[in-house]
Design a protein around this motif. Structure first.
Motif, PDB file in Angstrom:
ATOM      1  N   ASP A 217      12.382   1.341  -4.750  1.00 44.40           N
ATOM      2  CA  ASP A 217      10.973   1.735  -4.664  1.00 44.40           C
ATOM      3  C   ASP A 217      10.745   2.472  -3.348  1.00 44.40           C
ATOM      4  O   ASP A 217      11.489   2.288  -2.393  1.00 44.40           O
ATOM      5  CB  ASP A 217      10.057   0.500  -4.730  1.00 44.40           C
ATOM      6  N   ALA A 218       9.728   3.321  -3.344  1.00 44.04           N
ATOM      7  CA  ALA A 218       9.304   3.983  -2.107  1.00 44.04           C
ATOM      8  C   ALA A 218       7.802   3.794  -1.995  1.00 44.04           C
ATOM      9  O   ALA A 218       7.064   4.143  -2.912  1.00 44.04           O
ATOM     10  CB  ALA A 218       9.651   5.468  -2.155  1.00 44.04           C
ATOM     11  N   GLN A 219       7.363   3.183  -0.904  1.00 48.23           N
ATOM     12  CA  GLN A 219       5.932   2.918  -0.719  1.00 48.23           C
ATOM     13  C   GLN A 219       5.540   3.309   0.695  1.00 48.23           C
ATOM     14  O   GLN A 219       6.355   3.217   1.617  1.00 48.23           O
ATOM     15  CB  GLN A 219       5.656   1.417  -0.885  1.00 48.23           C
ATOM     16  N   PRO A 220       4.279   3.747   0.893  1.00 48.21           N
ATOM     17  CA  PRO A 220       3.864   4.104   2.251  1.00 48.21           C
ATOM     18  C   PRO A 220       3.631   2.887   3.134  1.00 48.21           C
ATOM     19  O   PRO A 220       3.016   1.912   2.702  1.00 48.21           O
ATOM     20  CB  PRO A 220       2.552   4.869   2.029  1.00 48.21           C
ATOM     21  N   GLU A 230       4.911  -6.245   6.527  1.00 50.02           N
ATOM     22  CA  GLU A 230       4.348  -6.852   5.320  1.00 50.02           C
ATOM     23  C   GLU A 230       4.904  -6.220   4.049  1.00 50.02           C
ATOM     24  O   GLU A 230       5.184  -6.901   3.067  1.00 50.02           O
ATOM     25  CB  GLU A 230       2.821  -6.801   5.388  1.00 50.02           C
ATOM     26  N   LEU A 231       5.086  -4.886   4.100  1.00 49.70           N
ATOM     27  CA  LEU A 231       5.647  -4.208   2.925  1.00 49.70           C
ATOM     28  C   LEU A 231       7.076  -4.686   2.671  1.00 49.70           C
ATOM     29  O   LEU A 231       7.467  -4.960   1.536  1.00 49.70           O
ATOM     30  CB  LEU A 231       5.598  -2.692   3.133  1.00 49.70           C
ATOM     31  N   SER A 234       7.119  -8.047   1.037  1.00 47.62           N
ATOM     32  CA  SER A 234       6.798  -7.965  -0.394  1.00 47.62           C
ATOM     33  C   SER A 234       7.976  -7.402  -1.188  1.00 47.62           C
ATOM     34  O   SER A 234       8.251  -7.856  -2.302  1.00 47.62           O
ATOM     35  CB  SER A 234       5.570  -7.086  -0.607  1.00 47.62           C
ATOM     36  N   PHE A 235       8.661  -6.418  -0.615  1.00 44.14           N
ATOM     37  CA  PHE A 235       9.851  -5.868  -1.268  1.00 44.14           C
ATOM     38  C   PHE A 235      10.896  -6.967  -1.495  1.00 44.14           C
ATOM     39  O   PHE A 235      11.563  -7.008  -2.520  1.00 44.14           O
ATOM     40  CB  PHE A 235      10.481  -4.760  -0.420  1.00 44.14           C
ATOM     41  N   THR A 237      10.409 -10.112  -1.963  1.00 45.23           N
ATOM     42  CA  THR A 237      10.031 -10.956  -3.097  1.00 45.23           C
ATOM     43  C   THR A 237      10.342 -10.247  -4.407  1.00 45.23           C
ATOM     44  O   THR A 237      10.849 -10.843  -5.350  1.00 45.23           O
ATOM     45  CB  THR A 237       8.526 -11.264  -3.046  1.00 45.23           C
ATOM     46  N   ARG A 238      10.040  -8.941  -4.440  1.00 47.73           N
ATOM     47  CA  ARG A 238      10.171  -8.215  -5.695  1.00 47.73           C
ATOM     48  C   ARG A 238      11.634  -7.967  -6.058  1.00 47.73           C
ATOM     49  O   ARG A 238      12.009  -8.098  -7.204  1.00 47.73           O
ATOM     50  CB  ARG A 238       9.428  -6.889  -5.577  1.00 47.73           C
TER      51      ARG A 238
ATOM     52  N   ASN B 283      -2.579  -8.087  -1.352  1.00 44.24           N
ATOM     53  CA  ASN B 283      -1.698  -7.114  -0.692  1.00 44.24           C
ATOM     54  C   ASN B 283      -0.238  -7.326  -1.079  1.00 44.24           C
ATOM     55  O   ASN B 283       0.483  -6.373  -1.371  1.00 44.24           O
ATOM     56  CB  ASN B 283      -1.828  -7.225   0.827  1.00 44.24           C
ATOM     57  N   ASN B 284       0.188  -8.578  -1.061  1.00 41.54           N
ATOM     58  CA  ASN B 284       1.567  -8.904  -1.398  1.00 41.54           C
ATOM     59  C   ASN B 284       1.812  -8.676  -2.894  1.00 41.54           C
ATOM     60  O   ASN B 284       2.785  -8.032  -3.287  1.00 41.54           O
ATOM     61  CB  ASN B 284       1.839 -10.366  -1.007  1.00 41.54           C
ATOM     62  N   VAL B 287       2.458  -5.109  -4.408  1.00 40.72           N
ATOM     63  CA  VAL B 287       3.812  -4.568  -4.245  1.00 40.72           C
ATOM     64  C   VAL B 287       4.781  -5.324  -5.146  1.00 40.72           C
ATOM     65  O   VAL B 287       5.653  -4.725  -5.780  1.00 40.72           O
ATOM     66  CB  VAL B 287       4.259  -4.658  -2.767  1.00 40.72           C
ATOM     67  N   VAL B 288       4.593  -6.652  -5.229  1.00 38.28           N
ATOM     68  CA  VAL B 288       5.523  -7.472  -5.997  1.00 38.28           C
ATOM     69  C   VAL B 288       5.499  -7.119  -7.489  1.00 38.28           C
ATOM     70  O   VAL B 288       6.528  -7.121  -8.156  1.00 38.28           O
ATOM     71  CB  VAL B 288       5.215  -8.976  -5.775  1.00 38.28           C
ATOM     72  N   GLY B 290       4.842  -4.201  -8.512  1.00 41.20           N
ATOM     73  CA  GLY B 290       5.278  -2.812  -8.624  1.00 41.20           C
ATOM     74  C   GLY B 290       4.168  -1.838  -8.959  1.00 41.20           C
ATOM     75  O   GLY B 290       4.383  -0.837  -9.642  1.00 41.20           O
ATOM     76  N   LEU B 291       2.960  -2.105  -8.472  1.00 42.25           N
ATOM     77  CA  LEU B 291       1.854  -1.171  -8.679  1.00 42.25           C
ATOM     78  C   LEU B 291       2.120   0.109  -7.882  1.00 42.25           C
ATOM     79  O   LEU B 291       2.467   0.042  -6.715  1.00 42.25           O
ATOM     80  CB  LEU B 291       0.563  -1.831  -8.187  1.00 42.25           C
ATOM     81  N   PRO B 292       1.983   1.281  -8.498  1.00 42.60           N
ATOM     82  CA  PRO B 292       2.226   2.526  -7.757  1.00 42.60           C
ATOM     83  C   PRO B 292       1.321   2.627  -6.537  1.00 42.60           C
ATOM     84  O   PRO B 292       0.163   2.187  -6.587  1.00 42.60           O
ATOM     85  CB  PRO B 292       1.876   3.622  -8.768  1.00 42.60           C
ATOM     86  N   ASP B 293       1.852   3.204  -5.458  1.00 36.70           N
ATOM     87  CA  ASP B 293       1.108   3.158  -4.199  1.00 36.70           C
ATOM     88  C   ASP B 293      -0.240   3.867  -4.269  1.00 36.70           C
ATOM     89  O   ASP B 293      -1.188   3.475  -3.614  1.00 36.70           O
ATOM     90  CB  ASP B 293       1.964   3.724  -3.065  1.00 36.70           C
ATOM     91  N   GLN B 296      -2.910   1.449  -5.239  1.00 38.85           N
ATOM     92  CA  GLN B 296      -3.125   0.198  -4.509  1.00 38.85           C
ATOM     93  C   GLN B 296      -4.457   0.127  -3.776  1.00 38.85           C
ATOM     94  O   GLN B 296      -5.156  -0.880  -3.847  1.00 38.85           O
ATOM     95  CB  GLN B 296      -1.977  -0.035  -3.542  1.00 38.85           C
TER      96      GLN B 296
END
Lengths: 370, 321
Positions: A217-220, A230-231, A234-235, A237-238, B283-284, B287-288, B290-293, B296
């Motif tokens: 995944d790529a997230q800002p 924090e990101l 969460s990564f 966990t996922r 917030n957590n 992402v967990v 997998g919602l597209p950014d 969010q």
């Protein structure tokens, strides 16, 4: 109406009137030389005032830019304070207004280095400078259709950095450290920022040569350490153990990633970053980061001011230079563990003294538009 | 027999039910959300934010607002790092003295905030916002825009030392929460916060010294911001002039989502705890699952509105401003 508001309006009206008068006087003074002859007579400005217009002082990057500007003015025998800081605080309006005020104050006898804050703002800024007969060099932000050679000698040069290639290089280093297989996550900058897009593209380019590596995944993470922590949590966990490498869009995010992993007791995760900040270089030396990329903001800050200054004094004539001297890429230096110590000694421990007349030595070729 | 399903009870427990619903929703989409390790991650993210939100809860209960948190946190975090480094660089070498000093400094900044608001009669919104900018500016001045790293293993045990799977900082935040609850429920000051928030004129007429209560409230808030700053340094191992960023949105949102009314007098620190957890879980969870950014920010906004609708008692107020 309360007295506060009334007084405020009165005061603002007066100060605006003063400002307009000052501007008018400045414009008049600038117009005067034109009345007597052609522009060639005023190609050289003796002792132009020098200003740097940039975003803020709360980042290592812009501090480094300014330190370069200061090193340049000291090199020409002026005091550090003679470099005027025009801080736009992320506002294009303020950027333009400050520059116009500076032009008025100096009667156009000035050289300006500038990041116009956003691309569309570059045109009004350089046109204001041209109309005042002053000289400007820009970095980072300008639209693709704006070129120094179309504006004339007063728009000396534009420098930017292409992040795609270096980000691809860091990705390759990362993938090799991962053994050519596994899962990678990308923590990016503010999604709409140009460098953020380029750095992610660099990662994607490298992925093409590594079919066994999956971009999970790529997230800002908005260039921010806390967001990065924090990101990354969460990564975890996922994706859990599927993550075997982390590609960060800048050093600040990487600091956050390292802390998120430390909280979980995960050591030795391959991580790459970008920017080459001193803390990141130290992490590279300690083996906690695989690589970062240095764009030498100190040199960029000095040389941009130097280009505008020497064009203003008539030391060189921009229109006689080839296009790759008017629009060019700045330097990018990859920092990995094997060269980090040398790099630190050369660039960070003692700031190297540059030849501020070697305008294009460290640059990286003419800007290409897609 | 007292009825359980009264309207009051429904409203009291609504924020908690919202939190529960979110946990169930995210778990249904990705079961790994419901794991002790993930809860620890959420707790780490929430611990400093909880301290900020608890601080501002007292102010909001009084019917005022405090927006100085970002500047105060940046400044106290930077001061904390400089002070520890000046005292030898580790807690053991005498750096621990920095902790009480910074807590007092936080309270002092809060007191200044309160004095500007009360003595100069400037609305708390403006006074605190302005003081926050001063704090950020001072932090920039001190650091010159650079990062101050502070990596003493003893201090970082707040993050790395785990008891029952949760880092030490979570327990510290928990203890501070209990302290806040004690102030709220068992001290005269706590009761006066509610009296001022419920009706300032009435409180004044009943002999509550409103000015002193306000000053105490802002000092207390500053004290909690300083705790947040120390926990934040423990979390990321560094301080800079942007250390406090995002805490304003996070804390005010949490307080409101948790069911503390912005018009004062309603709610308390337990609501705040639930509110902070709701925001941290959202917030957590986003992402967990997998919602597209690009979705969010919008989803966060919508969930916040829904949470506020469900968790605040709007029938009892005549108007909302």
């Amino acid at each position: 109406m309360s007295t506060f508001i009334k007084d405020f309006i009165e005061r603002e009206t007066i100060s605006r009137r003063n400002f307009l008068l000052a501007t008018a006087a400045g414009m008049g003074a600038m117009a005067a030389p034109f009345a007597f002859g052609s522009g060639a007579a005023r190609a050289a400005i003796t002792d132009p005032a020098i200003a740097w217009s940039y975003r803020d002082r709360a980042s290592a990057y812009w501090n480094s830019i300014v330190s370069g500007g200061e090193a340049f003015v000291e090199a020409i025998g002026k005091s550090k304070d003679s470099l005027v800081s025009l801080i736009n605080e992320g506002s294009s309006e303020k950027s333009l207004a400050d520059i116009k005020a500076f032009l008025a104050k100096t009667n156009g006898k000035c050289a300006i280095a500038c990041d116009a804050n956003d691309s569309p703002n570059a045109r009004p800024v350089v046109e204001a400078v041209r109309d005042a007969g002053a000289y400007i060099s820009t970095i980072w932000n300008k639209t693709d259709d704006l070129h120094p050679w179309d504006i004339g000698d007063n728009y000396v040069s534009h420098m930017t950095w292409s992040d795609e290639k270096p980000a691809e290089q860091t990705a390759r280093i990362l993938f090799e450290a991962m053994g050519g297989k596994g899962g990678v996550v990308h923590l990016g900058g503010i999604a709409a920022n140009n460098p953020a897009i380029e750095r992610l593209n660099g990662l994607k380019n490298a992925l093409k040569d590594f079919p066994d590596i999956e971009l999970l995944d790529a997230q800002p993470a908005d260039w921010d350490t806390t967001k990065g922590t924090e990101l990354m949590a969460s990564f975890l966990t996922r994706f859990g153990d599927k993550i075997t490498g982390v590609h960060c869009a800048n050093d600040n995010i990487a600091y956050g990633v390292i802390e998120a992993l430390r909280a979980e007791g995960i050591e030795n995760m391959p991580i790459v970053a970008y920017d080459g900040n001193p803390e990141a270089v130290k992490l590279v030396m300690d083996g906690k980061l695989l690589a970062t990329v240095f764009t030498n903001p100190h040199w960029g800050g000095g040389i941009t001011a130097a280009l505008a200054y020497y064009a203003a004094t008539g030391a060189f004539k921009p229109s006689e230079e080839p296009k790759e001297h008017r629009e060019f890429y700045g330097p990018t230096i990859l920092v990995t563990k094997k060269d980090a110590a040398d790099f630190k000694a050369k660039y960070l421990d003692a700031v190297p003294s540059y030849d501020w007349k070697d305008f294009w030595g460290p640059s990286n070729g003419q800007i290409k538009y897609k | 027999m007292p009825r359980i399903l009264t309207r009051e009870n429904a409203i009291r427990w609504a924020p908690f039910l919202v939190l529960l619903a979110l946990v169930i929703l995210f778990t249904a989409i990705n079961p790994s959300f419901l794991s002790q390790r993930n809860f620890a991650r959420i707790a780490i993210a929430a611990a400093p934010a909880l301290m900020v939100a608890v601080g501002v809860t007292f102010i909001i209960v009084m019917g005022s607002i405090d927006l100085s948190m970002e500047g105060v946190i940046s400044l106290t975090a930077v001061l904390f790092c400089f002070l520890v480094l000046a005292l030898g660089g580790t807690l053991a070498s005498g750096g621990w003295i920095a902790i009480p000093v910074i807590l007092v400094a936080g309270a002092a900044i809060g007191l200044v905030n309160g004095l500007i608001h009360v003595r100069l009669k400037i609305p708390s919104f403006m006074a605190s916002l302005a003081l926050g900018f001063v704090g950020t500016g001072a932090a920039i001045l001190l650091t010159g825009g650079n990062i101050v790293k502070f990596d003493d293993p003893t201090f970082r045990a707040l993050l790395t030392w785990r008891i029952l799977g949760f880092p030490l900082m979570v327990y510290v935040a928990g203890m501070c929460l209990v302290l806040a609850w004690f102030i709220q429920a068992h001290t005269r000051l706590g009761r006066h916060f509610y009296a001022v928030g419920g009706g300032e004129e009435l409180a004044h007429a009943s002999g509550v010294r409103v000015r002193q209560v306000r000053l105490a409230g802002f000092s207390l808030a500053g004290f909690f911001y300083a705790i947040a700053a120390i926990l934040q340094v423990a979390k990321i191992g560094q301080a800079e002039s942007v250390t406090g960023s995002n805490f304003m949105f996070m804390s005010i949102t949490s307080v409101v989502v948790g069911g503390v009314a912005l018009w004062g007098g309603i709610g308390g620190v337990w609501n705040t705890l639930v509110g902070v957890l709701i925001v941290a879980v959202i917030n957590n969870g986003m992402v967990v699952i997998g919602l597209p950014d690009f979705l969010q920010a919008a989803v966060l906004g919508l969930l916040v509105i829904i949470a506020v609708i469900l968790s605040t008692d709007r029938r009892s107020v005549a108007f909302v401003k």
